[in-house]
Design a protein around this motif. Structure first.
Motif, PDB file in Angstrom:
ATOM      1  N   TRP A 297      57.445  56.924  22.128  1.00 41.78           N
ATOM      2  CA  TRP A 297      56.946  57.948  21.386  1.00 41.78           C
ATOM      3  C   TRP A 297      57.966  58.323  20.219  1.00 41.78           C
TER       4      TRP A 297
ATOM      5  N   CYS B  53      50.095  59.761  24.877  1.00 42.44           N
ATOM      6  CA  CYS B  53      51.010  59.994  24.116  1.00 42.44           C
ATOM      7  C   CYS B  53      50.804  61.236  23.320  1.00 42.44           C
TER       8      CYS B  53
ATOM      9  N   GLN C 118      51.679  52.357  21.869  1.00 42.51           N
ATOM     10  CA  GLN C 118      51.801  53.795  21.740  1.00 42.51           C
ATOM     11  C   GLN C 118      52.629  54.619  20.718  1.00 42.51           C
TER      12      GLN C 118
ATOM     13  N   CYS D  30      51.370  56.780  17.592  1.00 41.25           N
ATOM     14  CA  CYS D  30      52.264  57.951  17.169  1.00 41.25           C
ATOM     15  C   CYS D  30      52.600  57.614  15.540  1.00 41.25           C
ATOM     16  N   ASN D  31      52.872  56.793  14.968  1.00 35.80           N
ATOM     17  CA  ASN D  31      53.157  56.601  13.493  1.00 35.80           C
ATOM     18  C   ASN D  31      51.966  56.271  12.736  1.00 35.80           C
TER      19      ASN D  31
ATOM     20  N   HIS E 187      50.586  67.214  28.008  1.00 38.12           N
ATOM     21  CA  HIS E 187      50.214  67.553  26.731  1.00 38.12           C
ATOM     22  C   HIS E 187      49.058  68.798  26.740  1.00 38.12           C
TER      23      HIS E 187
ATOM     24  N   SER F 243      47.942  62.178  21.449  1.00 37.36           N
ATOM     25  CA  SER F 243      47.390  62.081  19.894  1.00 37.36           C
ATOM     26  C   SER F 243      46.025  62.501  19.572  1.00 37.36           C
TER      27      SER F 243
ATOM     28  N   ALA G 184      50.405  62.405  14.510  1.00 34.12           N
ATOM     29  CA  ALA G 184      50.403  62.340  16.015  1.00 34.12           C
ATOM     30  C   ALA G 184      51.024  63.629  16.596  1.00 34.12           C
TER      31      ALA G 184
ATOM     32  N   VAL H  11      53.333  64.859  19.199  1.00 33.21           N
ATOM     33  CA  VAL H  11      54.263  64.254  20.080  1.00 33.21           C
ATOM     34  C   VAL H  11      55.347  65.332  20.604  1.00 33.21           C
TER      35      VAL H  11
END
Length: 596
Positions: free
Chosen positions: A230, A281, A255, A259-260, A312, A283, A110, A112
């Protein structure tokens, strides 16, 4: 015959004899001088050692004071961690019951944006050992020992040490703690939006083991802005948040899973919605997986809008390389400016041709992003509308109001001053009154009275006292603003009229009737109860409204006794205890209350 010795020979012999006689004395004197020199050298050495010892002592004191500061700072969270230890055991048991986390798939790296680390954070504590491990606040037992003592470690009892600490020191320590620590210790009652987000960021970053049910969640429901999710990094925390059962957490948990790389927790049956969450988020990996590997999603302008909205930049660059040039819109830069992501705005300006609309500056002004407003003014031609100053005034951004007034010509509408007054932005009201022609300050005072904005009324009274009139007091009464009424009566010539009592009662602000009795007794006596038309669910007030009431309060009580209306009797005796009733009516009413 022997000749007598000459004088020179006798003098030499006498000198030799004296030398022999004085030699021990000279030797002794030399020895005394040598001893004196040695003694002075020793005295000098002792002085040097004393200075050294004093310096060492001062240094030690300084080190101990520094370590004491660290100790005081570290103790701030120990009490909270002690309270959370039992809950940590339950969380650990829940984590043990969870299935083992699968290895993240290669595509799930991800992207972040890192969040600032809280200044005073709670370190995750195991259920069986309460200890702070953050380097900035770690406690070293060795700092409590003499420099010459052996370096042995002693376990501290944080709860007892905290309880023994004076209350003022506890408050001082908590004042330097993180937002989460201050909140759970009752130091912060009402969280601002930024504080609210900071609390949840810290909860997720530290895998906090306290009771999540005690933390505020309502702002997520009002404003679904799930950036704190996040920072969620453990499946046990994921399970605990999900167990809270809030439906508005679904998007945030999705989300967190993105992210994980927890693909087993994601619903690939709704790929477009999943791709939008991935864009929010940031990604790139998830979007690449959905577009290239699963071929379930086609990139569209809304993905770029989400990426710009949340700042982002790397995702924007990736989307620009993958999407057709005609698929973007000006909304991308608008939303980047709205949330103050100036780096994204500059990149879009340099690398894209869609530009923005007037909404870019309008929304940036609303949210207080002066640097973005200034950059758009200097580098873009779309400009803004009167909404820019109106919104900046409404949301309390005086620096932007002043910049727009000095640098641009769109101006504002009367809404600017009215909304600024309603929201308590006294400085903006004064600036607009002194520098703009839109709006009437008397109308702003009415708006402030309606919302009970005492600071605005004070400021208006300072620079335009003629605008604070009786009608302001009536408006305050109609909206139940007793504090504002107190200030007006004590500090201005504005006094409520008889109409204020009627309006207060009709609006259901019954607690103001005793205020009028106490603060404006002449006005209260002259105001007939029959003119109080009350719209209220209170049974006594409903009766007052429906009945043909006589002109005096005392007659109202007599009628209530006659008709047996105990709700009205109770209300009158409770709220108007000092009223002069007809002889015997009050005693009769109290007897009825005791009997019935």
């Amino acid at each position: 015959m022997t000749s007598a010795p000459d004088k020179s020979t006798l003098a030499a012999e006498l000198a030799a004899a004296l030398g022999l006689a004085l030699a021990p004395l000279v030797a002794r004197l030399d020895a005394l001088h040598a001893n004196a020199d040695r003694l002075q050298a020793r005295i000098d050495a002792l002085h040097a050692r004393g200075d050294e010892h004093a310096a060492a002592t001062l240094d030690r004191i300084a080190r101990l004071e520094h370590q004491g500061d660290g100790l005081a700072a570290g103790l701030a969270d120990l009490k909270a961690q002690a309270a959370a230890a039992a809950e940590a055991a339950a969380a650990a048991a829940a984590a043990a019951a969870m299935p083992a986390a699968p290895s993240p798939a290669p595509f799930m790296r991800a992207v972040v944006s890192p969040a600032p680390t809280p200044a005073f954070g709670l370190a995750p504590a195991a259920a069986h050992d309460i200890a702070l491990v953050s380097p900035s606040i770690a406690l070293s037992d060795a700092s409590l020992l003499s420099p010459t003592a052996p370096m042995r470690r002693r376990r501290l009892n944080p709860s007892n040490m905290w309880d023994r600490m004076p209350t003022e020191i506890q408050h001082e320590v908590l004042g330097h703690a993180s937002v989460l620590t201050q909140f759970i210790n009752g130091r912060i009652n009402g969280l601002t939006w930024k504080q609210f987000l900071a609390v949840w960021v810290e909860v997720f970053e530290t895998d906090w083991q306290g009771d999540l049910a005690k933390l505020p969640v309502d702002l997520f429901k009002i404003t679904p802005w799930f950036t704190p999710f996040w920072h969620l990094r453990s499946r046990s925390m994921y399970a605990r948040v999900r167990a809270l059962g809030h439906s508005f957490f679904v998007e945030g948990l999705e989300q967190a899973a993105i992210c994980n790389g927890w693909t087993d927790l994601l619903d690939f049956g709704r790929p477009r919605e999943l791709s939008m969450s991935a864009a929010e988020c940031g990604s790139i990996a998830m979007l690449r997986h959905l577009v290239d590997e699963r071929k379930a999603v086609t990139l569209e302008a809304q993905h770029a809008v989400h990426a710009a909205c949340y700042g982002h930049l790397e995702l924007l660059k990736w989307l620009a390389a993958r999407m057709p040039s005609g698929s973007w819109t000006s909304a991308v830069m608008d939303w980047a400016a709205c949330n103050g992501h100036l780096d994204c705005v500059k990149w879009l300006h340099a690398n894209r041709t869609e530009g923005c609309s007037a909404n870019a500056m309008n929304w940036a002004a609303k949210n207080g992003h002066l640097d973005t407003v200034t950059w758009l003014h200097n580098n873009r031609t779309e400009g803004c509308t009167t909404d820019a100053m109106d919104l900046a005034a409404e949301y309390g951004n005086p620096h932007i109001v002043e910049f727009l007034h000095k640098s641009r010509t769109e101006g504002c509408t009367t809404k600017a001053m009215l909304k600024a007054a309603e929201n308590g932005n006294a400085a903006v009201v004064e600036f607009l009154h002194k520098n703009r022609t839109e709006g009437v300050v008397a109308d702003a005072a009415m708006a402030a009275a309606r919302k009970g904005r005492l600071e605005v009324i004070k400021r208006i009274h300072a620079f335009a006292p003629e605008s604070v009139k009786a009608v302001i007091a009536d408006e305050a009464a109609a909206n139940g603003r007793s504090g504002l009424l107190d200030w007006l009566v004590d500090n201005t010539s504005a006094r409520p009229t008889e109409d204020a009592i009627s309006r207060a009662a009709k609006s259901g602000h019954l607690r103001l009737l005793p205020w009028f009795r106490d603060r404006q007794p002449a006005l209260f006596r002259s105001h007939a109860m029959s003119r109080i038309g009350v719209r209220s669910g209170d049974a006594a007030m409903d009766w007052f409204k429906r009945s043909k009431l006589p002109s005096s309060t005392a007659d109202v009580l007599r009628l209530a006794i006659k008709e047996g209306r105990m709700d009205a009797v109770r209300w009158l005796l409770w709220h108007l205890p000092d009223t002069k009733w007809h002889e015997g009516d009050a005693e009769c009413a109290r007897w009825m209350m005791r009997v019935m």
